[in-house]
Scaffold this motif. Sequence first.
Motif, mmCIF file in Angstrom:
data_model
loop_
_atom_site.group_PDB
_atom_site.id
_atom_site.type_symbol
_atom_site.label_atom_id
_atom_site.label_comp_id
_atom_site.label_asym_id
_atom_site.label_seq_id
_atom_site.Cartn_x
_atom_site.Cartn_y
_atom_site.Cartn_z
ATOM 1 N N ASP A 205 7.156 -0.092 -2.479
ATOM 2 C CA ASP A 205 5.819 -0.340 -1.931
ATOM 3 C C ASP A 205 5.595 -1.786 -1.521
ATOM 4 O O ASP A 205 4.533 -2.131 -1.009
ATOM 5 N N VAL A 206 6.575 -2.647 -1.769
ATOM 6 C CA VAL A 206 6.479 -4.041 -1.338
ATOM 7 C C VAL A 206 7.687 -4.370 -0.473
ATOM 8 O O VAL A 206 8.723 -3.705 -0.544
ATOM 9 N N ALA A 207 7.529 -5.390 0.355
ATOM 10 C CA ALA A 207 8.638 -5.884 1.179
ATOM 11 C C ALA A 207 9.099 -7.215 0.610
ATOM 12 O O ALA A 207 8.291 -8.125 0.419
ATOM 13 N N GLU A 208 10.362 -7.303 0.303
ATOM 14 C CA GLU A 208 10.927 -8.537 -0.228
ATOM 15 C C GLU A 208 11.235 -9.481 0.931
ATOM 16 O O GLU A 208 12.089 -9.194 1.762
ATOM 17 N N LEU A 209 10.532 -10.616 0.978
ATOM 18 C CA LEU A 209 10.730 -11.567 2.060
ATOM 19 C C LEU A 209 11.867 -12.536 1.766
ATOM 20 O O LEU A 209 12.694 -12.806 2.640
ATOM 21 N N VAL B 279 0.063 -6.502 -5.025
ATOM 22 C CA VAL B 279 0.627 -6.554 -3.674
ATOM 23 C C VAL B 279 0.927 -5.139 -3.178
ATOM 24 O O VAL B 279 0.615 -4.788 -2.034
ATOM 25 N N ALA B 280 1.512 -4.330 -4.012
ATOM 26 C CA ALA B 280 1.880 -2.969 -3.615
ATOM 27 C C ALA B 280 0.660 -2.148 -3.204
ATOM 28 O O ALA B 280 0.718 -1.350 -2.263
ATOM 29 N N LYS B 281 -0.461 -2.363 -3.896
ATOM 30 C CA LYS B 281 -1.668 -1.581 -3.615
ATOM 31 C C LYS B 281 -2.503 -2.164 -2.477
ATOM 32 O O LYS B 281 -3.508 -1.580 -2.081
ATOM 33 N N GLY B 282 -2.104 -3.338 -1.967
ATOM 34 C CA GLY B 282 -2.816 -3.931 -0.848
ATOM 35 C C GLY B 282 -3.967 -4.835 -1.242
ATOM 36 O O GLY B 282 -4.658 -5.358 -0.371
ATOM 37 N N ASN B 283 -4.179 -5.039 -2.551
ATOM 38 C CA ASN B 283 -5.229 -5.962 -2.980
ATOM 39 C C ASN B 283 -4.873 -7.409 -2.663
ATOM 40 O O ASN B 283 -5.749 -8.246 -2.468
ATOM 41 N N ILE B 284 -3.578 -7.697 -2.651
ATOM 42 C CA ILE B 284 -3.045 -9.032 -2.361
ATOM 43 C C ILE B 284 -2.092 -8.908 -1.182
ATOM 44 O O ILE B 284 -1.329 -7.943 -1.077
ATOM 45 N N ASP B 285 -2.128 -9.918 -0.290
ATOM 46 C CA ASP B 285 -1.291 -9.854 0.909
ATOM 47 C C ASP B 285 0.147 -10.289 0.663
ATOM 48 O O ASP B 285 1.092 -9.701 1.197
ATOM 49 N N ILE B 286 0.319 -11.344 -0.138
ATOM 50 C CA ILE B 286 1.635 -11.940 -0.340
ATOM 51 C C ILE B 286 1.651 -12.549 -1.733
ATOM 52 O O ILE B 286 0.598 -12.924 -2.267
#
Length: 303
Positions: free
Chosen positions: A95-99, A72-79
């Motif tokens: 590098d990630v957003a906690e929803l 997720v942090a690297k952008g390979n996965i969206d969520i």
Amino acid sequence: MANSFINASLPDTSDRMLFAVPKKGRLYDQCLGLLSSIGIEFNRKPRHDIALVTNMPIALVFLPAADIATYVAKGNIDIGITGLDIIRESQTENDVAELLRLGFGKCKLQVQAPLGQSLVAEDLVGKRIVTSFINLTKQRFAQLEGVEPEKIKTQVRFVSGSVEAACGLGLADGIVDLVESGDTMRAAGLHAIDTILETESVLITNQNPRFPRLAETIKKRVEGILTARQYVLCQYNIDRKSLDNACLITPGRQAPTVTPLEKNGWVAVSVMVEKKLVGDKMDALSDIGATDILVLNIANARA
């Protein structure tokens, strides 16, 4: 970049949001239950780690929980769904957003030492520590030693599994591992002397999601399920003269819904109440004269 790691022989996911969930382990079954609750429908073929959702433009990607935060942090996965411990251990919290915190998979990352020894964490400084959480362990002992993590004198060694056996086998003076009930640690002759982190499952996205509206939809659906699990709907009738007191007992999330009854001077009240408090609330309502007190389960909700 989102699809760069996916083999060309697998289904085309270029127009789908990639949603990572743990492929096995302690979070797997609860994640599947959550997906079903929020209306995500899919068929996963045996031995396949990608499943196309049939009713939304989403592809589920089943990955080891330890890898999800990095993807997720690297952008390979969206969520994705993973543990807070994994996010901190992989050092991807910036590098990630906690929803959302999801409320399941709760446990503690603890320093454990052999039973019968009156130790505190400081007593293990400079000793041998075995763990699968190298970064978090080094950070904790760096705090205890008052130095940077790379300068600690405590010997931190990596073991991928059965960490609790390390002390009994003479490999370590203490361990750092996840603890849920503590039964496994007690059976291994260990007890907790320090808690590094309290963790649970977390819904995360990367900082630049390709499908922000769809990610927000998933977040709202999950919030609705979490609310439904936390609350029940309480309904009762009460004399309007006692309504203010009743509202103090059951204020609801925002405010109760009050409806006049045919019986002169009486009203019907409908209000959300936390499940863990419902018994006490019903007793208190009864004490001030409320009647026909009902409690109904909530299947789903929206704020």
